[in-house]
Design an enzyme around this catalytic site. Structure first.
Site, mmCIF file in Angstrom:
data_model
loop_
_atom_site.group_PDB
_atom_site.id
_atom_site.type_symbol
_atom_site.label_atom_id
_atom_site.label_comp_id
_atom_site.label_asym_id
_atom_site.label_seq_id
_atom_site.Cartn_x
_atom_site.Cartn_y
_atom_site.Cartn_z
ATOM 1 N N GLY A 15 1.479 -0.930 0.153
ATOM 2 C CA GLY A 15 0.051 0.434 -0.253
ATOM 3 C C GLY A 15 0.743 1.446 0.260
ATOM 4 C CG ASP A 35 6.502 -6.139 -2.515
ATOM 5 O OD1 ASP A 35 6.583 -5.274 -2.108
ATOM 6 O OD2 ASP A 35 6.033 -7.651 -2.619
ATOM 7 C CG ASP A 49 11.053 -13.992 1.487
ATOM 8 O OD1 ASP A 49 10.076 -14.288 1.069
ATOM 9 O OD2 ASP A 49 12.006 -13.451 2.073
ATOM 10 C CB SER A 109 5.245 0.896 13.164
ATOM 11 O OG SER A 109 3.649 0.946 13.682
ATOM 12 C CG HIS A 111 1.521 -0.606 16.093
ATOM 13 N ND1 HIS A 111 0.530 -0.230 17.323
ATOM 14 C CD2 HIS A 111 0.756 0.107 14.672
ATOM 15 C CE1 HIS A 111 -0.692 0.547 16.163
ATOM 16 N NE2 HIS A 111 -0.549 0.240 14.864
ATOM 17 C CE1 TYR A 138 5.048 -3.941 12.010
ATOM 18 C CE2 TYR A 138 3.278 -2.753 13.014
ATOM 19 C CZ TYR A 138 3.426 -2.566 11.813
ATOM 20 O OH TYR A 138 3.919 -1.297 11.080
ATOM 21 N NE ARG A 176 -3.972 4.129 16.998
ATOM 22 C CZ ARG A 176 -3.181 3.921 16.344
ATOM 23 N NH1 ARG A 176 -4.595 3.537 14.248
ATOM 24 N NH2 ARG A 176 -2.297 3.994 15.698
HETATM 25 P P1 NAI Z 1 2.057 -3.711 2.997
HETATM 26 O O1 NAI Z 1 1.572 -4.837 3.432
HETATM 27 O O2 NAI Z 1 0.699 -3.338 2.171
HETATM 28 O O3 NAI Z 1 3.248 -3.562 2.099
HETATM 29 C C1 NAI Z 1 4.637 -4.597 2.238
HETATM 30 C C2 NAI Z 1 4.643 -5.316 1.008
HETATM 31 O O4 NAI Z 1 5.600 -6.015 1.698
HETATM 32 C C3 NAI Z 1 4.081 -6.115 0.844
HETATM 33 O O5 NAI Z 1 3.743 -5.467 -0.810
HETATM 34 C C4 NAI Z 1 4.395 -7.611 0.231
HETATM 35 O O6 NAI Z 1 4.805 -8.223 -0.428
HETATM 36 C C5 NAI Z 1 6.031 -6.727 0.865
HETATM 37 N N1 NAI Z 1 6.475 -8.512 1.680
HETATM 38 C C6 NAI Z 1 6.802 -8.464 3.184
HETATM 39 N N2 NAI Z 1 7.262 -9.544 3.702
HETATM 40 C C7 NAI Z 1 8.323 -9.962 2.521
HETATM 41 C C8 NAI Z 1 9.220 -10.372 2.514
HETATM 42 N N3 NAI Z 1 9.594 -11.020 3.035
HETATM 43 N N4 NAI Z 1 10.257 -10.246 0.933
HETATM 44 C C9 NAI Z 1 9.781 -9.257 0.252
HETATM 45 N N5 NAI Z 1 8.933 -8.328 0.274
HETATM 46 C C10 NAI Z 1 8.232 -8.657 1.716
HETATM 47 O O7 NAI Z 1 2.238 -2.611 3.361
HETATM 48 P P2 NAI Z 1 2.477 -1.109 3.643
HETATM 49 O O8 NAI Z 1 1.815 -0.167 4.843
HETATM 50 O O9 NAI Z 1 2.631 -0.954 2.842
HETATM 51 O O10 NAI Z 1 3.257 -0.690 4.680
HETATM 52 C C11 NAI Z 1 5.112 -0.800 4.636
HETATM 53 C C12 NAI Z 1 5.696 -0.862 5.849
HETATM 54 O O11 NAI Z 1 5.374 0.764 5.807
HETATM 55 C C13 NAI Z 1 6.092 -1.461 6.398
HETATM 56 O O12 NAI Z 1 7.318 -2.036 7.447
HETATM 57 C C14 NAI Z 1 5.509 -1.354 7.371
HETATM 58 O O13 NAI Z 1 4.828 -2.261 8.996
HETATM 59 C C15 NAI Z 1 5.061 0.458 7.462
HETATM 60 N N6 NAI Z 1 4.479 1.341 8.639
HETATM 61 C C16 NAI Z 1 3.726 1.121 7.592
HETATM 62 C C17 NAI Z 1 1.780 2.065 8.020
HETATM 63 C C18 NAI Z 1 0.506 2.533 7.151
HETATM 64 O O14 NAI Z 1 0.278 3.665 7.601
HETATM 65 N N7 NAI Z 1 0.402 1.730 6.202
HETATM 66 C C19 NAI Z 1 2.131 2.437 9.999
HETATM 67 C C20 NAI Z 1 2.484 2.318 9.708
HETATM 68 C C21 NAI Z 1 4.086 1.451 9.834
HETATM 69 C C1 15L Z 2 0.699 0.344 11.189
HETATM 70 O O1 15L Z 2 1.839 0.481 11.724
HETATM 71 C C2 15L Z 2 0.289 -0.768 10.032
HETATM 72 O O2 15L Z 2 1.457 -1.092 9.392
HETATM 73 C C3 15L Z 2 -0.820 0.068 9.330
HETATM 74 O O3 15L Z 2 -1.203 -0.705 8.346
HETATM 75 C C4 15L Z 2 -2.285 1.027 10.362
HETATM 76 O O4 15L Z 2 -2.891 0.177 11.091
HETATM 77 C C5 15L Z 2 -1.120 1.949 11.227
HETATM 78 O O5 15L Z 2 0.028 1.000 12.080
HETATM 79 C C6 15L Z 2 -1.869 1.994 12.210
HETATM 80 O O6 15L Z 2 -0.865 2.401 13.442
HETATM 81 O O7 15L Z 2 -3.115 2.956 12.303
#
Ligand code: NAI
Ligand code: 15L
Length: 269
Positions: A15, A35, A49, A109, A111, A138, A176
């Protein structure tokens, strides 16, 4: 550090990766994508990976910096989080160090500090050096990532900006999120600042917009040159009318991490 820069974007199919793929090139950054899932419309992306150290070594070769988003982004089993977020992030840092990459922007994060009580009326904002209080396995892996980043700076001089992202999405959908929301455009502003600020060493910042209801202190992010332009407040009247104000006596609404402290969403894959 001067822009434009060649940047490896891990998690490019996710995302946030999809949002950043659209926005970062406007700042002059040239992106290399990585990815484990194919990145739609991007045949040149590396599909591998984080466990594949050979693929990682090839992917980091010749880049100036890495924006590390890949990993499990919700709660999961310890075994899965260990592999993707803990070992995977270590493999990435090791490959970056070997290749002489100067800087990583690490998607930490909120979290990592999710069990911190959220400020109530008149309380000071939560500082960036508040003790870490992960709310999930996480969040624990993000806490590890921040320590890993500090270690690679102290030991090897590899710089990191660890961004404790709130919630980055086109608009806030919960009460929130009025406090923790990061607009995609502000997200790109923050990543650009993190990529280009001078002498960051290991800097930890919160990642959110300039929300009226902000819970944490953005000064370390602003010190990088980040100037957020968005505020969730125009969404407040509607969301509060639909959902009510946060209940301070409900444990799932009393901490920074919100419902992650009581009923975390589970990684579906
Ligand atoms: P997401 O789940 O949509 O995307 C994560 C991507 O990482 C996916 O495309 C997945 O295929 C890839 N991935 C997972 N494991 C993998 C591996 N072992 N090897 C290669 N690729 C792998 O998550 P999102 O929302 O895009 O978040 C991105 C990063 O930002 C994450 O690290 C998340 O923890 C962090 N984050 C995101 C927040 C948000 O609001 N979207 C809030 C806080 C932190
Ligand atoms: C995160 O760390 C998650 O990756 C994201 O999906 C949201 O849920 C966000 O925190 C949150 O705190 O809302």
């Amino acid at each position: 550090m001067p822009a434009p820069r060649t940047v490896l974007l891990t998690g490019a199919a996710g995302g946030l990766g999809t949002l950043m793929r659209g926005l970062l090139p406007r700042y002059g950054h040239t992106l290399r994508l990585f990815d484990m899932r194919p990145v739609e419309g991007e045949p040149g992306a590396v599909t591998a990976d984080l466990a594949d150290r050979t693929a990682l070594r090839a992917a980091v070769r010749g880049v100036d910096a890495i924006v590390h988003l890949a990993g499990i982004s919700l709660e999961s089993s310890f075994d899965r989080i260990l592999k993707a977020n803990i070992e995977g992030t270590h493999h990435l840092y090791e490959a970056a160090h070997e290749a002489g990459v100067a800087r990583i922007v690490f998607a930490s994060s909120n979290h990592a500090v999710g069990f911190t009580p959220r400020p109530r009326d008149g309380d000071p904002l939560i500082p960036v050096d508040t003790p870490r209080r992960p709310d999930t396995l996480y969040g624990l892996s993000k806490s590890f990532g921040e320590d890993l980043a500090q270690f690679y700076w102290d030991k090897h001089g590899l710089e990191t900006v660890s961004v404790r992202i709130g919630a980055c999405c086109p608009e806030p959908t919960t009460v929130r999120m009025l406090s923790v929301w990061l607009s995609p455009e502000d997200g790109a502003r923050l990543v650009h600042a993190a990529l280009t600020a001078e002498d960051v060493g290991h800097t930890v910042v919160y990642g959110s917009s300039a929300n009226t209801r902000l819970w944490w202190d953005l000064s370390s992010a602003r010190a990088l040159g980040y100037e957020p332009r968005d505020d969730s407040e125009p969404h407040a009247a509607r969301l509060v009318a639909e959902q009510g104000e946060l209940d301070p006596d409900d444990p799932g609404q009393a901490h920074l991490g919100g419902h992650f402290t009581t009923d975390p969403p589970i990684w579906p894959h």
